[in-house]
Design a protein around this motif. Structure first.
Motif, short mmCIF file in Angstrom:
data_model
loop_
_atom_site.label_atom_id
_atom_site.label_comp_id
_atom_site.label_asym_id
_atom_site.label_seq_id
_atom_site.Cartn_x
_atom_site.Cartn_y
_atom_site.Cartn_z
N CYS A 1 0.84 -1.20 0.00
CA CYS A 1 0.00 0.00 0.00
C CYS A 1 0.87 1.25 0.00
O CYS A 1 1.86 1.33 0.74
CB CYS A 1 -0.90 -0.02 1.23
N THR A 2 0.48 2.20 -0.83
CA THR A 2 1.26 3.44 -0.94
C THR A 2 1.00 4.40 0.21
O THR A 2 1.64 5.44 0.31
CB THR A 2 0.95 4.15 -2.27
N HIS A 3 0.07 4.04 1.10
CA HIS A 3 -0.18 4.93 2.24
C HIS A 3 0.91 4.77 3.30
O HIS A 3 1.65 5.71 3.57
CB HIS A 3 -1.56 4.64 2.86
N SER B 1 -7.96 -4.16 -1.48
CA SER B 1 -8.17 -3.47 -0.20
C SER B 1 -6.96 -3.60 0.71
O SER B 1 -6.33 -4.67 0.78
CB SER B 1 -9.36 -4.08 0.55
N CYS B 2 -6.68 -2.53 1.42
CA CYS B 2 -5.61 -2.54 2.42
C CYS B 2 -6.26 -2.65 3.80
O CYS B 2 -7.16 -1.88 4.12
CB CYS B 2 -4.77 -1.27 2.33
N VAL C 1 -1.51 -5.26 0.99
CA VAL C 1 -2.96 -5.38 0.81
C VAL C 1 -3.37 -6.82 1.09
O VAL C 1 -2.55 -7.74 0.95
CB VAL C 1 -3.40 -4.93 -0.60
N LEU D 1 -1.04 2.11 -6.80
CA LEU D 1 -0.07 1.03 -6.60
C LEU D 1 0.89 1.03 -7.77
O LEU D 1 0.46 1.13 -8.93
CB LEU D 1 -0.80 -0.33 -6.53
N ALA E 1 -4.66 6.43 1.09
CA ALA E 1 -3.56 6.38 0.11
C ALA E 1 -3.80 7.45 -0.94
O ALA E 1 -4.94 7.67 -1.37
CB ALA E 1 -3.50 5.01 -0.53
N SER F 1 -7.62 1.83 2.64
CA SER F 1 -7.47 2.29 1.25
C SER F 1 -7.94 1.20 0.29
O SER F 1 -7.82 0.00 0.58
CB SER F 1 -6.01 2.61 0.94
N ARG F 2 -8.46 1.65 -0.85
CA ARG F 2 -8.87 0.70 -1.88
C ARG F 2 -8.32 1.17 -3.22
O ARG F 2 -8.27 2.36 -3.51
CB ARG F 2 -10.39 0.59 -1.93
#
Ligand code: FES
Length: 139
Positions: free
Chosen positions: A81-83, A97-98, A88, A121, A117, A103-104
């Motif tokens: 996940c980029t957050h 989904s994370c 995920v 991705l 996020a 985040s989706r």
């Protein structure tokens, strides 16, 4: 003396501008650092038949998601996940989904569908060789 002040101020400003550019460079490098989330060598994901047409599959161990929007049209993304870097945990109904903060991402494009996020991705090259999905750079 007074005539030197503007020059020195310009110098300072130029220095600041360069520092700004250097700062951007550092951010870009950090972005590549996140690239550790994407394979740096080819990764064998097994039979291409594992990914449903019109669907996607999570390869948790390899930290990759592969989707197949239409027959033979594979796309792969990092599953990190980029957050904040969680992996995920679900691919359902075309959405990735994370579990950490909800985040989706769109399984077909990697785009953010729901934050926090802010970045998609990262896309990873993927190909089919001898019936097997191979992600990552060419060897
Ligand atoms: Fe994925 Fe925060 S790490 S939503």
């Amino acid at each position: 003396m007074t005539s030197q002040q503007p020059a020195s101020r310009r110098t300072v400003l130029r220095g600041a501008a360069l520092a700004g550019v250097a700062g951007l460079g550092a951010v870009a490098c950090d972005g590549k650092g996140k690239g550790s989330a994407v394979p740096t060598a080819p990764v064998d994901l097994g039979s291409s038949g594992e990914v449903p047409v019109g669907g996607a599959r999570l390869f948790r161990e390899q930290k990759l998601v592969v989707s197949q929007a239409a027959k033979g049209e594979y796309r792969a993304f990092s599953a990190v996940c980029t957050h904040a870097g969680c992996v995920v945990d679900k691919v359902e109904n075309g959405q990735i989904s994370c579990p950490c903060h909800g985040s989706r991402f769109d399984a077909a494009t990697g785009k953010v569908l729901q934050g926090p996020a802010g970045e998609p991705l990262p896309s990873v090259p993927v190909r089919v060789t001898g019936g097997k999905l191979i992600a990552g750079p060419e060897s």
